[in-house]
Write a protein that holds these residues in place. Structure first.
Motif, PDB file in Angstrom:
ATOM      1  N   ILE A  67       0.856  -1.236   0.049  1.00 36.95           N
ATOM      2  CA  ILE A  67      -0.003   0.049   0.092  1.00 36.95           C
ATOM      3  C   ILE A  67       1.059   1.259  -0.183  1.00 36.95           C
ATOM      4  O   ILE A  67       1.789   1.369   0.835  1.00 36.95           O
ATOM      5  N   GLU A  68       0.689   2.131  -0.934  1.00 34.78           N
ATOM      6  CA  GLU A  68       1.387   3.428  -1.058  1.00 34.78           C
ATOM      7  C   GLU A  68       0.353   4.705  -0.777  1.00 34.78           C
ATOM      8  O   GLU A  68      -0.706   4.678  -1.067  1.00 34.78           O
ATOM      9  N   SER A  69       0.921   5.760  -0.386  1.00 33.01           N
ATOM     10  CA  SER A  69       0.158   6.937  -0.167  1.00 33.01           C
ATOM     11  C   SER A  69       1.055   8.056  -0.448  1.00 33.01           C
ATOM     12  O   SER A  69       2.301   8.437  -0.372  1.00 33.01           O
ATOM     13  N   LYS A  70       0.530   8.863  -1.453  1.00 30.45           N
ATOM     14  CA  LYS A  70       0.886  10.102  -2.010  1.00 30.45           C
ATOM     15  C   LYS A  70      -0.273  11.264  -1.550  1.00 30.45           C
ATOM     16  O   LYS A  70      -1.272  11.104  -2.036  1.00 30.45           O
ATOM     17  N   ALA A  71       0.291  12.398  -1.386  1.00 36.02           N
ATOM     18  CA  ALA A  71      -0.369  13.677  -1.133  1.00 36.02           C
ATOM     19  C   ALA A  71      -1.519  14.022  -2.511  1.00 36.02           C
ATOM     20  O   ALA A  71      -2.653  14.302  -2.072  1.00 36.02           O
ATOM     21  N   ASN A  72      -1.047  13.897  -3.594  1.00 38.00           N
ATOM     22  CA  ASN A  72      -1.988  14.091  -4.617  1.00 38.00           C
ATOM     23  C   ASN A  72      -2.554  13.119  -5.377  1.00 38.00           C
ATOM     24  O   ASN A  72      -3.148  13.007  -6.445  1.00 38.00           O
ATOM     25  N   LYS A  73      -2.262  11.814  -4.807  1.00 36.89           N
ATOM     26  CA  LYS A  73      -2.795  10.420  -5.379  1.00 36.89           C
ATOM     27  C   LYS A  73      -3.587   9.620  -4.406  1.00 36.89           C
ATOM     28  O   LYS A  73      -4.286   8.786  -5.008  1.00 36.89           O
ATOM     29  N   GLY A  74      -3.518  10.043  -3.228  1.00 36.11           N
ATOM     30  CA  GLY A  74      -4.202   9.054  -2.155  1.00 36.11           C
ATOM     31  C   GLY A  74      -3.595   7.803  -2.035  1.00 36.11           C
ATOM     32  O   GLY A  74      -2.161   7.556  -1.912  1.00 36.11           O
ATOM     33  N   VAL A  75      -4.537   6.948  -1.390  1.00 36.27           N
ATOM     34  CA  VAL A  75      -3.941   5.452  -1.451  1.00 36.27           C
ATOM     35  C   VAL A  75      -4.168   4.499  -2.384  1.00 36.27           C
ATOM     36  O   VAL A  75      -5.249   4.429  -2.914  1.00 36.27           O
ATOM     37  N   TYR A  76      -2.996   3.607  -2.618  1.00 40.71           N
ATOM     38  CA  TYR A  76      -3.132   2.772  -3.764  1.00 40.71           C
ATOM     39  C   TYR A  76      -2.391   1.704  -3.508  1.00 40.71           C
ATOM     40  O   TYR A  76      -1.547   1.566  -2.582  1.00 40.71           O
ATOM     41  N   VAL A  77      -2.700   0.494  -4.417  1.00 41.81           N
ATOM     42  CA  VAL A  77      -1.769  -0.650  -4.376  1.00 41.81           C
ATOM     43  C   VAL A  77      -0.900  -0.444  -5.338  1.00 41.81           C
ATOM     44  O   VAL A  77      -1.080   0.015  -6.369  1.00 41.81           O
ATOM     45  N   LEU A  78       0.388  -0.858  -4.904  1.00 39.51           N
ATOM     46  CA  LEU A  78       1.569  -0.899  -5.903  1.00 39.51           C
ATOM     47  C   LEU A  78       2.101  -2.358  -6.064  1.00 39.51           C
ATOM     48  O   LEU A  78       2.302  -2.967  -4.973  1.00 39.51           O
ATOM     49  N   GLY A  79       2.361  -2.452  -7.294  1.00 38.72           N
ATOM     50  CA  GLY A  79       2.837  -3.966  -7.532  1.00 38.72           C
ATOM     51  C   GLY A  79       2.622  -4.344  -8.790  1.00 38.72           C
ATOM     52  O   GLY A  79       1.841  -3.734  -9.989  1.00 38.72           O
ATOM     53  N   ASP A  80       2.942  -5.342  -9.307  1.00 35.21           N
ATOM     54  CA  ASP A  80       2.706  -6.111 -10.669  1.00 35.21           C
ATOM     55  C   ASP A  80       1.341  -6.249 -10.834  1.00 35.21           C
ATOM     56  O   ASP A  80       0.616  -7.015  -9.924  1.00 35.21           O
ATOM     57  N   GLU A  81       0.866  -6.119 -12.053  1.00 35.02           N
ATOM     58  CA  GLU A  81      -0.585  -6.476 -12.367  1.00 35.02           C
ATOM     59  C   GLU A  81      -0.875  -7.632 -12.380  1.00 35.02           C
ATOM     60  O   GLU A  81      -1.872  -8.217 -11.998  1.00 35.02           O
ATOM     61  N   TRP A  82       0.119  -8.663 -12.725  1.00 36.52           N
ATOM     62  CA  TRP A  82      -0.283  -9.900 -12.483  1.00 36.52           C
ATOM     63  C   TRP A  82      -0.551 -10.561 -11.065  1.00 36.52           C
ATOM     64  O   TRP A  82      -1.339 -11.196 -10.633  1.00 36.52           O
ATOM     65  N   ASP A  83       0.242 -10.008 -10.152  1.00 39.19           N
ATOM     66  CA  ASP A  83       0.000 -10.186  -8.593  1.00 39.19           C
ATOM     67  C   ASP A  83      -1.316  -9.532  -8.234  1.00 39.19           C
ATOM     68  O   ASP A  83      -1.779 -10.413  -7.407  1.00 39.19           O
TER      69      ASP A  83
END
Length: 663
Positions: A145-161
């Motif tokens: 889980i990543e979090s950035k000020a202008n992007k909010g919270v999102y899942v980071l990783g390979d699309e296959w995973d």
């Protein structure tokens, strides 16, 4: 009860109650029109004017200024918001977990922590706890889980995973298990498995960046599986003229790619009409619902469905109104059903006769529910369509069977072979009554592992440890006698209060004799004000009589080690600290009654009854029965109150011996 949008509106007004809010501001916040906002406000006023919520809040309206919320009873207001949340299946941790993952992995929209906390009506700390579990589960798939000020919270990783996680979490357990009996089993005889079909749909939808929920994909998979059967039996459908629009080119192209891959896998060529129907599913929650009329229809469908389910005695028996997967699946299906009804398109269902004859109860229940929904009652709904919706209720019945299985944790030595042997034996002997949540080693035991567990089956002797759930000690072969005794034990009324059931030990018939062997007046104390560490030190000192000089210090170290494994606080009032392994020459149980309560940790600020078992390194016959009595005390509020006011050890003894005595 309030709908999700109505709660969001109230939440916004609550956050801005120091000033007036215009209908345009509310419309922008809710992504709807001013007219829809007024509809929401009218419905909210009907709720707060009812006897149940009178004198809770007022929405002031001032021409030229807008609306302002006045809360007269904060407690009742929060209760009203909480009760309404139940309709969306987000009142518990599991529902919130599912909702957040849907947002992160399907909708892929900007997701901000504060907004999400407001939307779910929970605190930031509760939301942080939910994300802790999500991070842990995603990490198994190399996702973070990543979090950035202008992007909010999102899942980071390979699309296959990401797709692997989606398949495992959203479909393998919640969808495939309940639908295989009907779509993938003897009735369906589909030329392609549900798993392979879901992978195709998921791949193409994510490649096209279509932001669809898991419920839309589940409905689409059911539709395509039935369509393949329908085509093979010679049924054809007319195209849906409403979808002949350039607005849906991306969805139509995705539908075509899905059918192309199905053709490669099955050799079945689908007609163009099927592209229209797949497209309808793909736009049902997207552009199609961007129209205000469709938004209102979806909200009305949801409210009518919940109302009918709550008023139907048969539906209540199955708790359908509490099944969020059923509600979302049926409402999603009905959005496309309404389009077919309005355009007079007839959908043939190849499972109609089988469902009508073999699952008549579910079929007739579904027909009754559809007839009692005002938005649908104006149309003639064919048996084909009834059978389609009935599939959702049949799947919900299957999930209900799974829901009432006992959730168990299996503890083994580190050997993989013995662990698998015990798992296989449990599934064979007890598979119809238990669901194995996990098989772990002794040192992997933790609070997280024990969460939502009904009981433990262990091939390791855990009699020196105390848990708030029952423990069955068995051999790795799980004999028929052991399995039979487990079945008998779980039928007992007080089963949930029994912490340890060891088939190699005999229960004492004389509880008083057993009490006198473990408890003593020298290890009994009653205090008013004391802190946790001071209390434990004093209790360890009392228990050290007749032990080695360094006993008290060792006992405290082993207690802290045990507490790191999992919580020893069993209720708001009772704690049972104990060492991770036996170190006493003679078994004892210390007791402390803290009249004013003490702070054990942040989550337990007022512990008043402390039991400290110290098992012997030699033998502890009967301790399991006494710890069972202690855990049984959790359910006896009156006896807890009596203990708190007792003045002597003799009074305590008389109260303790009454635990579980229902005479």
């Amino acid at each position: 009860m309030l709908s999700k949008k109505e709660r969001q509106l109230l939440q916004y007004l609550e956050n801005h109650r120091d000033s007036y809010t215009t209908s345009k501001q509310l419309a922008d916040y809710l992504s709807c029109s001013d007219r829809t906002v007024r509809t929401y406000l009218k419905q909210i006023n009907e709720v707060i004017e009812s006897p149940t919520y009178s004198n809770v809040l007022i929405i002031h309206s001032k021409q030229g200024y807008g609306y302002q919320l006045e809360i007269m009873d904060e407690g009742r207001f929060q209760e009203m918001m909480s009760e309404s949340t139940n309709l969306d299946g987000m009142s518990d941790s599991h529902g919130r977990y599912h909702y957040i993952l849907n947002k992160l992995l399907f909708e892929q929209a900007e997701l901000y922590f504060d907004d999400l906390a407001d939307e779910l009506f929970i605190s930031r700390s509760t939301l942080s706890h939910e994300f802790k579990k999500i991070r842990r589960d995603l990490s198994k798939y190399n996702l973070i889980i990543e979090s950035k000020a202008n992007k909010g919270v999102y899942v980071l990783g390979d699309e296959w995973d990401k797709r692997r996680f989606i398949m495992d979490y959203f479909f393998r357990d919640n969808f495939f298990k309940s639908m295989h009996n009907y779509i993938g089993g003897n009735i369906g005889q589909s030329p392609i498995s549900l798993e392979e079909l879901t992978l195709i749909v998921l791949d193409e939808c994510r490649e096209a960046n279509l932001k669809l929920s898991d419920f839309v994909i589940q409905n689409l998979v059911i539709h395509i599986s039935l369509a393949l059967r329908r085509i093979s039996e010679g049924f054809r459908m007319a195209p849906i003229e409403e979808l002949a629009s350039e607005l849906y080119q991306a969805e139509q192209m995705t539908a075509q790619k899905i059918l192309d891959r199905i053709y490669k896998a099955t050799g079945i060529m689908c007609p163009k009409e099927e592209i229209d129907y797949i497209t309808l599913h793909l736009v049902s929650k997207g552009k199609l619902l961007a129209k205000e009329s469709h938004q209102d229809e979806e909200m009305q469908l949801r409210e009518e469905l919940v109302s009918v389910l709550e008023s139907s005695s048969l539906a209540k028996e199955y708790q359908f109104q509490q099944d969020s997967q059923l509600l979302e699946g049926v409402v999603t299906h009905m959005t496309t059903l309404l389009v077919r009804l309005k355009t007079k398109v007839h959908l043939e269902n190849p499972l109609r006769d089988e469902i009508r004859e073999q699952y008549s109860q579910a079929f007739e229940l579904t027909r009754t529910i559809l007839q009692e929904m005002p938005l649908l009652s104006a149309f003639h709904i064919s048996d084909d369509e009834v059978a389609y919706v009935a599939l959702h209720f049949m799947a919900a019945m299957e999930r209900l069977k799974e829901k009432y299985k006992y959730r168990i944790l299996v503890i083994c030595a580190t050997g993989y072979g013995s662990a698998q042997l015990l798992r296989n034996r449990i599934e064979r002997e007890l598979g119809n009554m238990v669901h194995i949540e996990d098989v772990i080693g002794y040192y992997d035991l933790s609070d997280a592992r024990l969460e939502n567990i009904d009981f433990i089956i262990s091939s390791i002797d855990l009699s020196n440890l105390v848990f708030s759930v029952p423990v069955f000690t068995v051999s790795v072969f799980l004999t028929s006698d052991e399995a039979r005794q487990i079945k008998q034990s779980v039928k007992e009324p007080r089963f949930s209060s029994r912490p340890t059931i060891d088939f190699e030990r005999q229960r004492f018939s004389n509880l008083e004799t057993l009490f006198e062997q473990y408890f003593s007046e020298t290890c009994f104390m009653k205090v008013e004000r004391i802190d946790k560490e001071s209390l434990l030190q004093e209790m360890a000192k009392q228990l050290s009589l007749g032990e080695a000089p360094d006993f008290a210090g060792n006992l405290l170290d082993h207690i802290h080690q045990r507490e790191q494994m999992s919580s020893i606080v069993f209720s708001e009032r009772i704690a049972v600290p104990h060492p991770i392994k036996p170190i006493s020459n003679r078994h004892k149980i210390g007791v402390a009654i803290v009249s004013d309560g003490l702070k054990w940790n942040e989550a337990s600020p007022s512990i008043q009854l402390v039991f400290l078992p110290s098992p012997s390194v030699y033998q502890n016959e009967g301790m399991a029965q006494l710890t069972s009595q202690i855990v049984a005390l959790l359910e006896e509020e009156n006896l807890q109150q009596e203990m708190l006011v007792c003045q002597t050890f003799q009074e305590f003894k008389e109260i303790f011996l009454k635990i579980g005595d229902k005479k």
